[in-house]
Design a protein around this motif. Structure first.
Motif, mmCIF file in Angstrom:
data_model
loop_
_atom_site.group_PDB
_atom_site.id
_atom_site.type_symbol
_atom_site.label_atom_id
_atom_site.label_comp_id
_atom_site.label_asym_id
_atom_site.label_seq_id
_atom_site.Cartn_x
_atom_site.Cartn_y
_atom_site.Cartn_z
ATOM 1 N N ASN A 131 0.832 -1.226 0.000
ATOM 2 C CA ASN A 131 0.000 0.000 0.000
ATOM 3 C C ASN A 131 0.850 1.252 0.000
ATOM 4 O O ASN A 131 0.536 2.222 -0.682
ATOM 5 N N ARG A 132 1.935 1.271 0.768
ATOM 6 C CA ARG A 132 2.802 2.453 0.826
ATOM 7 C C ARG A 132 3.489 2.676 -0.519
ATOM 8 O O ARG A 132 3.629 3.807 -0.970
ATOM 9 N N GLN A 133 3.917 1.598 -1.185
ATOM 10 C CA GLN A 133 4.543 1.723 -2.504
ATOM 11 C C GLN A 133 3.541 2.259 -3.517
ATOM 12 O O GLN A 133 3.875 3.100 -4.325
ATOM 13 N N ALA A 134 2.302 1.778 -3.458
ATOM 14 C CA ALA A 134 1.267 2.229 -4.387
ATOM 15 C C ALA A 134 0.965 3.710 -4.186
ATOM 16 O O ALA A 134 0.709 4.435 -5.157
ATOM 17 N N GLN A 135 1.028 4.193 -2.945
ATOM 18 C CA GLN A 135 0.776 5.614 -2.679
ATOM 19 C C GLN A 135 1.881 6.493 -3.236
ATOM 20 O O GLN A 135 1.652 7.642 -3.571
ATOM 21 N N ARG A 136 3.096 5.974 -3.344
ATOM 22 C CA ARG A 136 4.230 6.763 -3.837
ATOM 23 C C ARG A 136 4.323 6.763 -5.352
ATOM 24 O O ARG A 136 4.977 7.615 -5.923
ATOM 25 N N THR A 137 3.689 5.800 -6.015
ATOM 26 C CA THR A 137 3.759 5.680 -7.463
ATOM 27 C C THR A 137 2.692 6.555 -8.100
ATOM 28 O O THR A 137 1.520 6.411 -7.794
ATOM 29 N N PRO A 138 3.103 7.477 -9.008
ATOM 30 C CA PRO A 138 2.106 8.367 -9.624
ATOM 31 C C PRO A 138 1.228 7.623 -10.624
ATOM 32 O O PRO A 138 1.492 6.617 -11.124
#
Length: 138
Positions: A131-138
């Motif tokens: 989830n944290r990686q998905a939030q950082r990916t535009p």
């Protein structure tokens, strides 16, 4: 396009007796509530802080460490009053999590809570990192 900057203020915290004091410089926008065996019992509500933003101001010599299970996480508490102030969490032992119940002037009821299923740690950690990686990916 407007670039908004989140205001960062220094937050102060302490144990119950005031022997351990700490401060950090990150905005508190939410709470992580873990249901693992230790977090559930102590009622901790966590906020992640990087090494550069976290400082132990006083009482470092009075800190006691508790470790269990994989012995990766370090749970710090005051040897005088027993208050659990902060930890180096298993998911990121190079960082800090502060117990927001020990931080001055925080309205805990106003902050959104994210549940972390620490009883099923491996799956919960994998999901949190995804989830944290998905939030950082535009």
């Amino acid at each position: 396009m407007h670039h908004w900057r989140v205001s960062v203020q220094t937050r102060n915290g302490s144990c119950h007796c005031g022997n351990i004091t700490f401060e950090f410089d990150t905005p508190v926008t939410g709470i992580l509530e873990c249901n693992c065996s230790i977090c559930h019992r102590k009622g901790a509500l966590w906020h992640a802080v990087g090494n550069e933003q976290f400082r132990i101001v006083s009482g470092e010599a009075s800190l006691t460490t508790y470790q269990f299970g994989t012995r990766t996480a370090k749970h710090f508490f005051c040897s005088q009053c027993g208050t659990s102030t902060f930890s180096n969490p298993r998911i990121a032992p190079h960082m800090w999590v502060v117990n927001l119940r020990c931080v001055d002037d925080i309205d805990l009821a106003a902050l959104p809570r994210q549940q972390f299923d620490g009883r099923n740690w491996e799956e919960a950690a994998r999901q949190l990192m995804t989830n944290r990686q998905a939030q950082r990916t535009p």
